[in-house]
Design an enzyme around this catalytic site. Structure first.
Site, PDB file in Angstrom:
ATOM      1  N   CYS A   1       0.836  -1.214   0.000  1.00 42.74           N
ATOM      2  CA  CYS A   1       0.000   0.000   0.000  1.00 42.74           C
ATOM      3  C   CYS A   1       0.867   1.259   0.000  1.00 42.74           C
ATOM      4  O   CYS A   1       1.508   1.576   1.013  1.00 42.74           O
ATOM      5  CB  CYS A   1      -0.921  -0.033   1.221  1.00 42.74           C
ATOM      6  SG  CYS A   1      -1.821   1.505   1.511  1.00 42.74           S
TER       7      CYS A   1
ATOM      8  N   CYS B   1      -0.052   3.928   2.587  1.00 41.55           N
ATOM      9  CA  CYS B   1       0.343   3.485   3.931  1.00 41.55           C
ATOM     10  C   CYS B   1       1.771   3.916   4.235  1.00 41.55           C
ATOM     11  O   CYS B   1       2.090   4.328   5.356  1.00 41.55           O
ATOM     12  CB  CYS B   1       0.222   1.970   4.067  1.00 41.55           C
ATOM     13  SG  CYS B   1      -1.446   1.318   3.862  1.00 41.55           S
TER      14      CYS B   1
END
Length: 323
Positions: free
Chosen positions: A64, A67
């Site tokens: 991600c 993230c």
């Protein structure tokens, strides 16, 4: 949306203050306020620990990209918070069950636990200033007010006015923020909510059309767009009185009960909408491939993690899932 075409144009009248820096020096010594957790340790690291102080759970995954942007910001701000909150990180690739049970549908997602229960949260790689404001709400402010904090306070007041039914008052405040910060995602979403509350759903959709990608991808704006989609869908579901009559004679007609939940949701009867879906779950989790739960999670996404209806329904959902 700029001040010139703002449908609820308003001004702070010069009330914005000069900016001041947030933050504090990291605490010296002591245990780290940041750790990783697992499914097995979640109860100890999060549920039990949150009875002592707020615990932020960062749901992330190695693949991600956002993230990787958010996690360093979280770690920095939590460290500088000097023990007011703790941060627990959970890799959903290795430990997917908790995120699934809590209805986490996209990452990064941060859920704050207080007294053993989910209390607040946000999704997406938000700016550092918003992370600080989020932690300040949970653990108390750390530094002097600045323009960002003042805007946050105005947005909080505007949201309160809207929740209380004062659409014009809320719109004035959202409009004032947009004059100071024309690309403030929360103010844009709030203004669209005002339009919806005023019965101007099409105008709200137009206001959110053709936004820059960074704004269009904001979780709050996406929630308003989903709300508009839910309104459009509910208009096609039929007469709620007829559906209620059908349920009175056949209470196990789960398809009609889910339809009624969708209608009640757009009517603003969130608790009733959630209860209809929870009823279907209690009776038949397999109906429509667990469709009642999936619909409830869609409601959560629109209502927001700290809405009282979300908090109440999420607790009831947890009791069904873990019973």
């Amino acid at each position: 949306m700029s001040g010139s075409n703002n449908p609820y144009n308003a001004s702070f009248g010069g009330q914005m203050s000069a900016t001041a820096s947030f933050g504090a020096a990291p605490a010296a010594g002591g245990a780290s306020p940041i750790k990783d957790t697992t499914t097995a340790n979640f109860a100890k690291d999060v549920i039990e620990e949150s009875r002592k102080q707020p615990v932020l759970v960062d749901f992330w995954a190695p693949w991600c990209g956002p993230c990787k942007q958010l996690t360093p910001v979280l770690e920095k701000v939590v460290t500088e918070a000097q023990g007011r909150v703790k941060l627990v990180k959970m890799n959903i690739d290795d430990h997917p069950s908790i995120a699934g049970q809590l209805g986490i549908q996209s990452i990064p997602a941060v859920i704050a636990f207080v007294d053993g229960r989910p209390a607040d949260g946000f999704m997406g790689a938000v700016p550092e200033s918003q992370v600080r404001q989020f932690i300040d709400r949970l653990g108390g402010p750390a530094g002097a007010d600045d323009q960002a904090a003042e805007i946050a306070a105005v947005l909080e007041e505007a949201s309160g006015l809207l929740a209380a039914g004062d659409v014009n008052g809320a719109a004035e405040l959202f409009g004032a923020v947009l004059q100071a910060d024309p690309e403030n995602a929360k103010a844009l979403a709030g203004m669209a909510e005002c339009m919806i509350a005023a019965g101007q759903s099409q105008r709200a959709r137009e206001a959110l059309a053709d936004l820059p990608e960074t704004l269009a991808n904001d979780a709050g704006i996406q929630a308003v767009v989903k709300k508009l989609d839910q309104i459009d869908e509910a208009r096609k579901l039929g007469d709620p009185v007829a559906i209620e009559h059908e349920l009175a004679t056949n209470p196990d007609n789960h398809e009609q009960r889910i339809k009624l939940a969708k209608i009640r949701n757009v009517e603003g009867k969130r608790e009733e909408a959630a209860e209809h879906l929870l009823t279907v779950m209690r009776k038949d989790r397999s109906f429509d491939d667990d469709g009642a739960r999936r619909q409830l999670l869609d409601f959560f996404e629109v209502w927001g993690p700290k809405d009282p209806a979300t908090v109440s329904a999420r607790r009831k959902l947890s009791s069904i899932l873990f019973s």
